[in-house]
Design an enzyme around this catalytic site. Sequence first.
Site, short mmCIF file in Angstrom:
data_model
loop_
_atom_site.label_atom_id
_atom_site.label_comp_id
_atom_site.label_asym_id
_atom_site.label_seq_id
_atom_site.Cartn_x
_atom_site.Cartn_y
_atom_site.Cartn_z
N HIS A 347 6.95 -3.79 8.93
CA HIS A 347 6.52 -2.73 7.71
C HIS A 347 7.32 -3.47 6.35
O HIS A 347 7.49 -2.63 5.82
CB HIS A 347 6.15 -1.04 8.32
CG HIS A 347 5.47 -1.00 9.01
ND1 HIS A 347 3.70 -0.71 8.05
CD2 HIS A 347 5.07 -0.76 10.16
CE1 HIS A 347 3.34 -0.17 9.01
NE2 HIS A 347 3.73 0.07 10.38
N LYS A 534 3.96 7.25 -5.60
CA LYS A 534 4.52 6.79 -4.16
C LYS A 534 5.89 7.50 -3.79
O LYS A 534 7.02 7.70 -4.69
CB LYS A 534 4.80 5.51 -4.07
CG LYS A 534 5.45 5.41 -5.26
CD LYS A 534 4.92 3.28 -5.48
CE LYS A 534 3.53 2.70 -5.86
NZ LYS A 534 2.81 2.39 -4.96
N ARG A 535 6.85 7.69 -2.39
CA ARG A 535 8.22 6.60 -2.34
C ARG A 535 9.14 6.34 -3.70
O ARG A 535 8.28 5.20 -4.38
CB ARG A 535 8.53 6.31 -0.99
CG ARG A 535 9.99 6.55 -0.45
CD ARG A 535 9.62 6.61 1.19
NE ARG A 535 9.48 5.21 0.72
CZ ARG A 535 10.35 4.04 1.39
NH1 ARG A 535 11.92 4.13 1.05
NH2 ARG A 535 9.56 2.74 1.36
N LYS A 540 10.51 -0.19 -6.10
CA LYS A 540 9.08 0.10 -6.59
C LYS A 540 8.82 0.37 -8.08
O LYS A 540 7.64 0.41 -8.08
CB LYS A 540 8.20 1.85 -5.70
CG LYS A 540 8.56 1.03 -4.31
CD LYS A 540 8.23 2.63 -3.42
CE LYS A 540 8.01 2.72 -1.83
NZ LYS A 540 7.14 1.59 -1.06
N THR A 642 -0.48 1.34 0.24
CA THR A 642 -2.03 1.74 0.96
C THR A 642 -2.60 2.54 -0.48
O THR A 642 -3.88 3.25 -0.42
CB THR A 642 -1.48 2.37 2.40
OG1 THR A 642 -0.50 3.33 2.30
CG2 THR A 642 -1.60 1.48 3.73
N LYS A 646 -6.53 3.59 -2.17
CA LYS A 646 -6.96 5.11 -1.80
C LYS A 646 -6.99 5.28 -3.14
O LYS A 646 -8.39 5.43 -3.93
CB LYS A 646 -6.04 6.13 -1.98
CG LYS A 646 -5.46 5.51 -0.28
CD LYS A 646 -3.94 6.60 0.31
CE LYS A 646 -4.02 6.15 1.62
NZ LYS A 646 -2.48 6.75 1.37
#
Length: 798
Positions: A347, A534-535, A540, A642, A646
């Site tokens: 991952h 998100k985290r 990110k 992901t 969504k």
Amino acid sequence: MFTDKETFKQAFLIRLETLCGKQFEESTTRDHYYVLGHMVREHISRHWIATNERNRAQKRKQVYYLSIEFLLGRLLGSNLLNLGVRQVVEEGLRDLGIRLEDVEESEADAGLGNGGLGRLAACFLDSLATLNLPGHGHGIRYKHGLFDQKIVDGYQVELPQQWLRHGNVWEIRKEELAVEVNFWGKVEVYEQNGCLVFRHIDSKKVMAVPYDMPVIGYGTNTVNTLRLWNAEPAKTFPLHKDVMQYKRETEAISEFLYPDDAHDEGKILRLKQQYFLVAASLGSIVRAHRLQHGNLHQLHEYVAIHVNDTHPVLAIPELMRILLDEEGMSWEEAWHITTHTIAYTNHTTLSERLRMAIHLFQPLLPRIYMIVEEINERFCRELWERYPGDWGRIEQMAIIAHGVVKMAHLAIAGSHSVNGVAKLHTEILKQREMRLFYEWAPHKFNNKTNGVTHRRWLLKANPELSALITDTTGSRWIHEPETLIELKPHASDPAFQQALSAVKQQRKGKLAARIYEKTGIRVDESSIFDVQVKRLHAYKRQLLNVLHIMYLYNRLKEDPHFSIYPRTFIFGAKASPGYYYAKRIIKLIHSVADKVNNDKQTNEQLKVIFLENYRVSLAEEIFPAADVSEQISTASIEASGTGNMKFMMNGALTLGTLDGANVEIAEAVGKENMFLFGLTAEEVLNYYEHGGYRAHEYYHHDKRIKQVVDQLVNGFFPDVADYFEPIYDSLLTQNDEYFVLRDFAAYTEAHERVEAAYRDPARWWYMSAVNIAHSGYFASDRTIAEYAVDIWGISPSM
């Protein structure tokens, strides 16, 4: 009991008195949730038992999905939906003066995961059951999960997650199926009948007690199982040991998800968790197989074990231990069975970080370490025969080297399938991160692009949009998500666009009300809802987002002729407790919010919202309301993502880099129906390999960048002293590892394209409809169907 509302009401009232020991008038919302949960469990129990019996009777191959996380969210609503009884329950409760929404709100989010890894596992379980596939999850029953996030003066504070405070109505404790797990001690070696025998002695024993939860398929009688393991003291333990210390150490194994591993104590606890999960799971799997087949010689023909990332990789040496020490097999036969049973999903493209120091590993798991040593020895010998004299290659590929055990290397060597989770991610694994392993065994590598369950993230989370889709194309999309493509011919229809816009506005109104309830801030419901949830991690690039907001604020303050379409920037994120840099980003977001939201000159055009304690139930409110989906990770680093799927299902448009599954979303919808920007993966990897990036050049040559970066340390935020200096240093002193400054100008220009598109409603709603239409490919039903055929070799059980 769910055949009609009158039957339901009668059954509900009877069970309320029986289970809670009180009259209806005295009951609470929590009582209603407890009773309804028990009714659902009672209703599906026959199908749950029948599913297990059918799998046994048909002797069909089953898959066991081992994951350190299962981020389930609330289960009541999704279970009622999957059973097809939600309307009956809603109407029956309404007659009794109860709102189903209030009952659902009383359920705690199960504290079993952190982010995408755990939510993916939950989506996979949903699809396995819905597709009638014999597949079950194995995880840990964390008492406190990760943590509940509170924001105090803009700083993250972690509190224990008390999700089990009132029990868990969905679980069934099965103490009779407990598995003994051994830590520490030593290995006794002796000869018996001409063979070496290994016996683990003087170990510290822990009991793994299973708690089973039903996994209910949508519109099917299949009910699979999620088995969660709880760590409990063994019934017997050495009398000379400190009883209370032993109890504390034992219970700590299943207390928190991801304990702080900054020190050796935390590293040992994480390794304990990982071995506890696999030893308990394999003990259970093997026991069931022995009961049915007598021995383990054909285990791989009836069992597939899937390792979700590197956390459960110790399943490989643990299965070898069982086959060698308990079953008495030869090494060759045991290795054949193991490598044909276990498959591995990677991952991450980040450098392999899950490495365990030998000086910690060996004493904690002495027999397992011996087996890993033997695996490494044989693996290196095989490499030597294949690449004679190439010591550099062997050193890089070794499982044990330089004082550490490399878990990803063990996973590849000991499994028959290694898959990435997006086309770009898999290619990077093959061509860069795992290139030597791909050259060694190219047949093992394959791609399985992630997916999310559209039933949770569209049908349940967004009933208004779901109804519009069904009214437009029929209901086939619920069972066959790929048929969402039938929406595409309607994308240009003004009437459909108007209906789509009305649905989005309705959901924005609901989220605005939630924002006001939680923060006291009123947001403009007609503004662009720009969302990044998100985290919190440097790659990110929440930092890129907040620096751009600072730029907009500066421009609005300094240029009286500058204006923007009203924008509401919404964040949700948790930072790991020991990740202090990420915590500084959270404080920066709040400092910017305080300045922006309280400035009368700008706050009609610009608002910044941080929703604390981001979790599945909150996400179900956010995704349907979003206009813009921020997917801005540094290209080449996000394995898949992901959240992007969504958002896409709910009609939000992606503002993102060509990273992870964004690439495949762009291939599906067309780049013209997204807002792409920034470096490509190839350009980023070239920088990492050859250098040449100088952050200072962007800082000195773009006055917008210089202004916002300087504001981190020049007193612009007077309440934080030097708290943002590490962020400043990361950009300039440490040369901006994730290319925030390099992509700043392109990101700003992409936002301008967003605004231009939003000012053209016909164009915007066309783009939104096209995204929804193409989202069916990114449903987890498709992903799981691929896993079932290509990796696990399982078929539907009817």
